[in-house]
Design a protein around this motif. Structure first.
Motif, PDB file in Angstrom:
ATOM      1  N   ALA A 163     -23.539 -11.112  30.096  1.00 35.43           N
ATOM      2  CA  ALA A 163     -22.774 -10.370  29.864  1.00 35.43           C
ATOM      3  C   ALA A 163     -22.835 -10.436  27.836  1.00 35.43           C
ATOM      4  O   ALA A 163     -23.154 -10.935  27.271  1.00 35.43           O
ATOM      5  N   GLY A 164     -23.058  -9.450  27.071  1.00 33.61           N
ATOM      6  CA  GLY A 164     -23.490  -9.245  25.803  1.00 33.61           C
ATOM      7  C   GLY A 164     -24.892  -8.897  25.723  1.00 33.61           C
ATOM      8  O   GLY A 164     -25.712  -7.797  24.520  1.00 33.61           O
ATOM      9  N   ASP A 165     -25.889  -8.522  26.558  1.00 36.87           N
ATOM     10  CA  ASP A 165     -27.397  -8.405  26.459  1.00 36.87           C
ATOM     11  C   ASP A 165     -27.073  -6.896  26.349  1.00 36.87           C
ATOM     12  O   ASP A 165     -26.279  -5.745  26.847  1.00 36.87           O
ATOM     13  N   LYS A 166     -27.965  -6.421  25.812  1.00 36.04           N
ATOM     14  CA  LYS A 166     -28.116  -4.612  25.429  1.00 36.04           C
ATOM     15  C   LYS A 166     -29.734  -4.358  26.714  1.00 36.04           C
ATOM     16  O   LYS A 166     -30.274  -5.645  26.115  1.00 36.04           O
ATOM     17  N   ILE A 167     -29.000  -3.276  26.788  1.00 39.46           N
ATOM     18  CA  ILE A 167     -30.328  -2.876  27.511  1.00 39.46           C
ATOM     19  C   ILE A 167     -30.771  -1.996  26.971  1.00 39.46           C
ATOM     20  O   ILE A 167     -30.767  -0.494  26.658  1.00 39.46           O
ATOM     21  N   ILE A 168     -32.295  -2.346  26.902  1.00 40.38           N
ATOM     22  CA  ILE A 168     -33.427  -1.173  26.324  1.00 40.38           C
ATOM     23  C   ILE A 168     -34.065   0.098  26.958  1.00 40.38           C
ATOM     24  O   ILE A 168     -34.771  -0.741  27.986  1.00 40.38           O
ATOM     25  N   LEU A 169     -34.468   1.191  26.576  1.00 38.44           N
ATOM     26  CA  LEU A 169     -34.979   2.319  27.296  1.00 38.44           C
ATOM     27  C   LEU A 169     -36.151   2.184  26.842  1.00 38.44           C
ATOM     28  O   LEU A 169     -36.244   3.090  25.235  1.00 38.44           O
ATOM     29  N   SER A 170     -37.961   2.518  27.271  1.00 35.22           N
ATOM     30  CA  SER A 170     -38.670   2.271  26.091  1.00 35.22           C
ATOM     31  C   SER A 170     -38.847   4.164  25.968  1.00 35.22           C
ATOM     32  O   SER A 170     -40.092   4.407  24.763  1.00 35.22           O
ATOM     33  N   GLY A 171     -38.977   5.096  26.378  1.00 34.81           N
ATOM     34  CA  GLY A 171     -39.195   6.495  26.222  1.00 34.81           C
ATOM     35  C   GLY A 171     -38.263   7.515  27.107  1.00 34.81           C
ATOM     36  O   GLY A 171     -36.836   6.599  27.362  1.00 34.81           O
ATOM     37  N   THR A 172     -38.417   8.534  26.891  1.00 31.11           N
ATOM     38  CA  THR A 172     -38.093  10.174  27.685  1.00 31.11           C
ATOM     39  C   THR A 172     -37.771   9.870  29.525  1.00 31.11           C
ATOM     40  O   THR A 172     -38.983   8.992  29.797  1.00 31.11           O
ATOM     41  N   LEU A 173     -37.499   9.802  29.640  1.00 36.86           N
ATOM     42  CA  LEU A 173     -36.413   9.980  31.233  1.00 36.86           C
ATOM     43  C   LEU A 173     -37.395  11.359  31.547  1.00 36.86           C
ATOM     44  O   LEU A 173     -37.145  11.797  31.300  1.00 36.86           O
ATOM     45  N   LEU A 274     -37.349  -0.757  31.101  1.00 34.50           N
ATOM     46  CA  LEU A 274     -35.905  -1.229  30.945  1.00 34.50           C
ATOM     47  C   LEU A 274     -35.699  -2.877  30.548  1.00 34.50           C
ATOM     48  O   LEU A 274     -36.707  -3.443  31.246  1.00 34.50           O
ATOM     49  N   ALA A 275     -35.189  -3.228  29.434  1.00 31.99           N
ATOM     50  CA  ALA A 275     -35.287  -4.475  29.020  1.00 31.99           C
ATOM     51  C   ALA A 275     -33.885  -4.660  28.578  1.00 31.99           C
ATOM     52  O   ALA A 275     -33.488  -4.224  28.472  1.00 31.99           O
ATOM     53  N   PHE A 276     -33.729  -5.951  30.069  1.00 33.81           N
ATOM     54  CA  PHE A 276     -32.223  -7.341  29.136  1.00 33.81           C
ATOM     55  C   PHE A 276     -32.524  -7.884  27.964  1.00 33.81           C
ATOM     56  O   PHE A 276     -33.412  -8.948  28.641  1.00 33.81           O
ATOM     57  N   VAL A 277     -32.170  -7.818  26.591  1.00 36.22           N
ATOM     58  CA  VAL A 277     -32.239  -8.730  25.727  1.00 36.22           C
ATOM     59  C   VAL A 277     -30.517  -9.362  25.137  1.00 36.22           C
ATOM     60  O   VAL A 277     -29.822  -8.482  24.583  1.00 36.22           O
ATOM     61  N   GLU A 278     -30.728 -10.783  24.271  1.00 38.68           N
ATOM     62  CA  GLU A 278     -29.681 -11.222  23.548  1.00 38.68           C
ATOM     63  C   GLU A 278     -29.580  -9.962  22.858  1.00 38.68           C
ATOM     64  O   GLU A 278     -30.412  -9.622  22.087  1.00 38.68           O
ATOM     65  N   SER A 279     -28.272  -9.754  22.673  1.00 41.26           N
ATOM     66  CA  SER A 279     -27.885  -8.982  21.134  1.00 41.26           C
ATOM     67  C   SER A 279     -28.863  -9.109  20.007  1.00 41.26           C
ATOM     68  O   SER A 279     -29.497  -7.868  18.992  1.00 41.26           O
ATOM     69  N   LYS A 280     -28.947 -10.236  19.702  1.00 39.49           N
ATOM     70  CA  LYS A 280     -29.618 -10.834  18.352  1.00 39.49           C
ATOM     71  C   LYS A 280     -30.814 -10.364  18.452  1.00 39.49           C
ATOM     72  O   LYS A 280     -31.442 -10.038  17.204  1.00 39.49           O
ATOM     73  N   TYR A 281     -31.843  -9.849  19.696  1.00 37.32           N
ATOM     74  CA  TYR A 281     -32.834  -9.595  19.256  1.00 37.32           C
ATOM     75  C   TYR A 281     -33.327  -7.966  19.561  1.00 37.32           C
ATOM     76  O   TYR A 281     -34.638  -7.538  19.778  1.00 37.32           O
ATOM     77  N   ALA A 282     -31.967  -7.303  19.716  1.00 37.31           N
ATOM     78  CA  ALA A 282     -32.222  -5.942  20.378  1.00 37.31           C
ATOM     79  C   ALA A 282     -33.129  -5.340  18.957  1.00 37.31           C
ATOM     80  O   ALA A 282     -34.001  -4.483  19.541  1.00 37.31           O
ATOM     81  N   ASP A 283     -32.610  -5.470  17.677  1.00 40.57           N
ATOM     82  CA  ASP A 283     -33.426  -4.435  16.728  1.00 40.57           C
ATOM     83  C   ASP A 283     -34.754  -4.714  16.961  1.00 40.57           C
ATOM     84  O   ASP A 283     -35.335  -4.063  16.492  1.00 40.57           O
ATOM     85  N   SER A 284     -34.923  -6.648  16.276  1.00 41.88           N
ATOM     86  CA  SER A 284     -36.119  -6.432  16.803  1.00 41.88           C
ATOM     87  C   SER A 284     -37.438  -6.150  18.115  1.00 41.88           C
ATOM     88  O   SER A 284     -38.813  -6.002  17.566  1.00 41.88           O
ATOM     89  N   VAL A 285     -36.815  -6.139  19.233  1.00 44.69           N
ATOM     90  CA  VAL A 285     -37.538  -6.116  20.490  1.00 44.69           C
ATOM     91  C   VAL A 285     -37.772  -4.203  20.320  1.00 44.69           C
ATOM     92  O   VAL A 285     -38.898  -4.125  20.487  1.00 44.69           O
ATOM     93  N   VAL A 286     -36.592  -3.704  19.874  1.00 48.04           N
ATOM     94  CA  VAL A 286     -36.714  -2.109  19.460  1.00 48.04           C
ATOM     95  C   VAL A 286     -37.795  -1.442  18.878  1.00 48.04           C
ATOM     96  O   VAL A 286     -39.073  -0.569  18.857  1.00 48.04           O
ATOM     97  N   LYS A 287     -38.081  -2.122  16.738  1.00 42.09           N
ATOM     98  CA  LYS A 287     -38.709  -1.696  16.513  1.00 42.09           C
ATOM     99  C   LYS A 287     -40.285  -2.373  16.637  1.00 42.09           C
ATOM    100  O   LYS A 287     -41.185  -1.757  16.014  1.00 42.09           O
TER     101      LYS A 287
END
Length: 336
Positions: A163-173, A274-287
């Motif tokens: 719970a609280g993880d952000k879900i990141i998608l790497s690009g277009t579907l 798809l990646a599930f990461v703690e919210s505190k890491y989400a911005d740095s992972v996306v960057k």
């Protein structure tokens, strides 16, 4: 429908595929590694953690915009190993060829396999070739298996979402599925749709450099993002909420899906994760992902929530809610 026979739907990567594995394969091969139901097996051997995965490719047509069955077979297995958090090292290649297949086409496919492996930094070190009579196979089928090393600090599993993880998608579907379909059906567009087939191991390495504690990695191939999210929701026993307005999709792909009645959430991708990461890491992972050519459109598409355990809910573009269930039939056979 004959319940005693295998149907095309059993190969969809969706609900019937999962049912087939649970009903016949898990009991026959019963062991704790397979029971994890990950993209690849994680095996401890003499103090070393190995990722091991295999996949077979029967795509039709064998040449499509953005690739062919050869680079698809290499990239797909590399990605399955990378989704275990491993650095892929070696591949095998088993090739079944229908008699009469053109040598020139085989040469082009093998060259694509070699080029894809070289770009990913892996080696194809063993293999097997069989030739069968005309009509026994359809042109060419390829199986690849891959092996890599998982760093001791990495703990990736579809059961690790929290719970609280952000879900990141790497690009277009849906780029791969619609590219194959457009070639299969002879459809032409002003802006041709290209497959996204690509090896993601270098992108994953960038992600680990800024977030050593990624919880889940999954490449949404057959069954698409919708099925992959349902598998993770079930294995982690968590609820998932995604936002339609945040999900990137190429305009041409969206138009073709709408025209033909396909839901892009269930169309295959071959170069996305798809990646599930703690919210505190989400911005740095996306960057970090945005700095990689394969992650330029990466973004957060949703989060893990504390309610509706085991279910995926999408907030629609018009403000409503829609349940995203697991794919129940075969939208598009022989896509990979």
């Amino acid at each position: 429908m004959d319940q005693n026979r295998i149907l095309l739907d059993h190969g969809s990567g969706g609900k019937l595929s999962n049912d087939l594995i649970a009903e016949l394969m898990l009991p026959a091969f019963d062991n704790p590694v397979l029971a994890g139901m990950e993209d690849g097996a994680s095996i401890s051997l003499d103090g070393c953690r190995l990722a091991f995965s295999t996949d077979s490719y029967v795509v039709d047509p064998i040449f499509f915009p953005g690739g062919n069955i050869g680079d698809l077979a290499v990239n797909g297995t590399i990605n399955d190993v990378a989704m275990c958090g491993a650095a892929p090292l070696y591949l095998s290649a088993g090739i079944i060829i229908e008699a009469g297949f053109p040598k020139a086409d085989l040469k082009e496919i093998l060259a694509a396999m070699g080029s894809a492996a070289k770009s990913a930094g892996v080696q194809i070190v063993t293999g097997d070739t069989k030739v069968v009579a005309q009509g026994v196979a359809d042109k060419i089928f390829i199986n690849t298996s891959g092996i890599g090393i998982i760093p001791e600090s990495v703990q990736i599993s579809a059961a690790n979402a929290r719970a609280g993880d952000k879900i990141i998608l790497s690009g277009t579907l849906a780029d791969h599925g619609m590219a194959v379909l457009s070639r299969r059906e002879g459809l032409e567009f002003e802006s041709p749709i290209q497959s996204d087939s690509a090896a993601l191991n270098h992108l994953v390495r960038r992600m680990f450099e800024v977030c050593p504690d990624i919880h889940v990695l999954r490449d949404p191939t057959r069954g698409g993002v919708g099925t992959a999210l349902n598998e993770i929701a079930g294995q982690s026993d968590i609820g998932i909420r995604i936002y339609e307005n945040s999900i990137p999709i190429n305009n041409s792909v969206a138009g073709l899906c709408e025209l033909l009645g396909f839901d892009p959430l269930y169309v295959a991708n071959e170069g996305k994760l798809l990646a599930f990461v703690e919210s505190k890491y989400a911005d740095s992972v996306v960057k970090a992902m945005n700095a990689d050519p394969l992650g330029r459109a990466a973004c957060v598409i949703g989060e893990v929530v504390g309610d509706h355990s085991g279910k995926v809910i999408m907030e629609t573009a018009i403000g409503g809610e829609r349940i995203i269930d697991m794919l129940t039939g075969e939208q598009l056979p022989r896509i990979c």
